[in-house]
Design a protein around this motif. Structure first.
Motif, PDB file in Angstrom:
ATOM      1  N   LYS A 115       0.823  -1.219   0.000  1.00  0.00           N
ATOM      2  CA  LYS A 115       0.000   0.000   0.000  1.00  0.00           C
ATOM      3  C   LYS A 115       0.854   1.264   0.000  1.00  0.00           C
ATOM      4  CE  LYS A 115      -3.861  -2.168   2.413  1.00  0.00           C
ATOM      5  NZ  LYS A 115      -4.622  -2.241   3.668  1.00  0.00           N
ATOM      6  N   ASN A 116       2.180   1.089   0.010  1.00  0.00           N
ATOM      7  CA  ASN A 116       3.102   2.219   0.023  1.00  0.00           C
ATOM      8  C   ASN A 116       2.818   3.132   1.211  1.00  0.00           C
ATOM      9  OD1 ASN A 116       5.302   3.644  -0.862  1.00  0.00           O
ATOM     10  ND2 ASN A 116       4.295   4.513  -2.657  1.00  0.00           N
ATOM     11  N   ASN A 117       2.531   2.512   2.347  1.00  0.00           N
ATOM     12  CA  ASN A 117       2.167   3.236   3.560  1.00  0.00           C
ATOM     13  C   ASN A 117       3.387   3.347   4.485  1.00  0.00           C
ATOM     14  OD1 ASN A 117       0.554   4.570   5.350  1.00  0.00           O
ATOM     15  ND2 ASN A 117      -0.460   2.748   6.115  1.00  0.00           N
ATOM     16  N   PHE A 118       4.473   3.862   3.940  1.00  0.00           N
ATOM     17  CA  PHE A 118       5.721   4.015   4.682  1.00  0.00           C
ATOM     18  C   PHE A 118       6.527   5.136   4.053  1.00  0.00           C
ATOM     19  CE2 PHE A 118       6.483   1.085   1.235  1.00  0.00           C
ATOM     20  CZ  PHE A 118       7.690   1.493   0.703  1.00  0.00           C
ATOM     21  N   LYS A 119       7.550   5.559   4.747  1.00  0.00           N
ATOM     22  CA  LYS A 119       8.482   6.515   4.154  1.00  0.00           C
ATOM     23  C   LYS A 119       9.876   5.916   4.212  1.00  0.00           C
ATOM     24  CE  LYS A 119       9.557   9.321   8.177  1.00  0.00           C
ATOM     25  NZ  LYS A 119       9.804  10.649   8.649  1.00  0.00           N
ATOM     26  N   THR A 120      10.738   6.398   3.358  1.00  0.00           N
ATOM     27  CA  THR A 120      12.098   5.869   3.311  1.00  0.00           C
ATOM     28  C   THR A 120      13.059   6.858   3.941  1.00  0.00           C
ATOM     29  OG1 THR A 120      12.547   6.798   1.125  1.00  0.00           O
ATOM     30  CG2 THR A 120      11.696   4.546   1.198  1.00  0.00           C
ATOM     31  N   GLU A 121      14.081   6.321   4.557  1.00  0.00           N
ATOM     32  CA  GLU A 121      15.239   7.105   5.024  1.00  0.00           C
ATOM     33  C   GLU A 121      16.397   6.628   4.170  1.00  0.00           C
ATOM     34  OE1 GLU A 121      17.547   9.777   6.925  1.00  0.00           O
ATOM     35  OE2 GLU A 121      15.381   9.584   7.244  1.00  0.00           O
ATOM     36  N   GLU A 122      16.987   7.526   3.401  1.00  0.00           N
ATOM     37  CA  GLU A 122      17.994   7.145   2.414  1.00  0.00           C
ATOM     38  C   GLU A 122      19.316   7.843   2.694  1.00  0.00           C
ATOM     39  OE1 GLU A 122      16.309   7.871  -1.471  1.00  0.00           O
ATOM     40  OE2 GLU A 122      14.443   6.864  -0.922  1.00  0.00           O
ATOM     41  N   ASN A 123      20.319   7.063   3.032  1.00  0.00           N
ATOM     42  CA  ASN A 123      21.664   7.567   3.292  1.00  0.00           C
ATOM     43  C   ASN A 123      22.664   6.642   2.612  1.00  0.00           C
ATOM     44  OD1 ASN A 123      21.119   9.800   5.284  1.00  0.00           O
ATOM     45  ND2 ASN A 123      20.107   8.102   6.297  1.00  0.00           N
ATOM     46  N   TYR A 124      23.927   7.046   2.614  1.00  0.00           N
ATOM     47  CA  TYR A 124      24.980   6.256   1.978  1.00  0.00           C
ATOM     48  C   TYR A 124      26.113   5.972   2.943  1.00  0.00           C
ATOM     49  CZ  TYR A 124      22.925   7.059  -2.600  1.00  0.00           C
ATOM     50  OH  TYR A 124      22.072   7.078  -3.679  1.00  0.00           O
ATOM     51  N   ILE A 125      26.718   4.791   2.768  1.00  0.00           N
ATOM     52  CA  ILE A 125      27.958   4.490   3.458  1.00  0.00           C
ATOM     53  C   ILE A 125      29.002   5.476   2.932  1.00  0.00           C
ATOM     54  CG2 ILE A 125      28.582   2.763   1.730  1.00  0.00           C
ATOM     55  CD1 ILE A 125      30.035   1.176   3.820  1.00  0.00           C
ATOM     56  N   SER A 126      29.987   5.823   3.747  1.00  0.00           N
ATOM     57  CA  SER A 126      31.037   6.722   3.267  1.00  0.00           C
ATOM     58  C   SER A 126      31.933   5.961   2.293  1.00  0.00           C
ATOM     59  CB  SER A 126      31.871   7.248   4.437  1.00  0.00           C
ATOM     60  OG  SER A 126      32.660   6.206   4.985  1.00  0.00           O
ATOM     61  N   LEU A 127      32.563   6.695   1.406  1.00  0.00           N
ATOM     62  CA  LEU A 127      33.470   6.068   0.445  1.00  0.00           C
ATOM     63  C   LEU A 127      34.617   5.380   1.183  1.00  0.00           C
ATOM     64  CD1 LEU A 127      34.124   5.485  -2.454  1.00  0.00           C
ATOM     65  CD2 LEU A 127      35.225   7.704  -2.637  1.00  0.00           C
ATOM     66  N   ILE A 128      35.105   6.012   2.238  1.00  0.00           N
ATOM     67  CA  ILE A 128      36.170   5.398   3.046  1.00  0.00           C
ATOM     68  C   ILE A 128      35.655   4.106   3.680  1.00  0.00           C
ATOM     69  CG2 ILE A 128      37.568   5.699   5.133  1.00  0.00           C
ATOM     70  CD1 ILE A 128      37.833   8.669   4.292  1.00  0.00           C
ATOM     71  N   GLY A 129      34.417   4.113   4.160  1.00  0.00           N
ATOM     72  CA  GLY A 129      33.824   2.904   4.731  1.00  0.00           C
ATOM     73  C   GLY A 129      33.726   1.790   3.710  1.00  0.00           C
ATOM     74  N   LEU A 130      33.329   2.136   2.490  1.00  0.00           N
ATOM     75  CA  LEU A 130      33.231   1.139   1.423  1.00  0.00           C
ATOM     76  C   LEU A 130      34.598   0.543   1.100  1.00  0.00           C
ATOM     77  CD1 LEU A 130      31.436  -0.258  -0.751  1.00  0.00           C
ATOM     78  CD2 LEU A 130      32.131   1.588  -2.284  1.00  0.00           C
ATOM     79  N   LEU A 131      35.597   1.409   0.976  1.00  0.00           N
ATOM     80  CA  LEU A 131      36.953   0.920   0.670  1.00  0.00           C
ATOM     81  C   LEU A 131      37.494   0.061   1.812  1.00  0.00           C
ATOM     82  CD1 LEU A 131      38.441   4.119  -0.970  1.00  0.00           C
ATOM     83  CD2 LEU A 131      37.733   2.011  -2.114  1.00  0.00           C
TER      84      LEU A 131
END
Length: 126
Positions: free
Chosen positions: A92-108
């Motif tokens: 029902k799309n009855n939610f909201k999203t929280e959208e963030n990213y891992i840091s590039l340093i964290g990914l590496l």
């Protein structure tokens, strides 16, 4: 071909943190923010809600991205009720999203740790 059978599309993955301008590079391109945008477009085109996930590979990355909904809309009395009511919230799309990213340093950092682990496993014959 199977989108009609899906409740939602992963439209945001926190691990896809590389800048969008890198999307044409071989292998690397699939890990860019551009891929998230294309996933959202796909969801909208196919009339599906999209969710956000952390796709965490490390404990400290859990909870970077997620969906948020009214907890009263979820029946937690048993496993099946929990899953079914969560699916209903998503459908029902009855939610909201929280959208963030891992840091590039964290990914590496994660990538190097993973590679070291693979080398160590190979050395031990695992």
């Amino acid at each position: 071909d199977i989108v009609q059978d899906c409740d939602a599309v992963e439209g945001h993955n926190s691990q896809l943190c590389l800048p969008s301008y890198m999307f044409k590079l071989p292998i690397i391109g699939q890990y860019t923010k551009n891929f998230n945008e294309k996933s959202k477009e796909f969801a909208i085109k196919n009339n599906k809600p999209y969710i956000a996930t952390s796709d965490a590979h490390r404990i400290k990355d859990i909870g970077l991205s997620y969906i948020e909904f009214n907890p009263e809309s979820i029946n937690t009395s048993d496993r099946d009720s929990f899953i079914e009511t969560l699916k209903q919230v998503i459908r029902k799309n009855n939610f909201k999203t929280e959208e963030n990213y891992i840091s590039l340093i964290g990914l590496l950092s994660w990538g190097f740790q993973f590679k070291i682990g693979l080398i160590e496993m190979e050395r031990k014959g695992l």
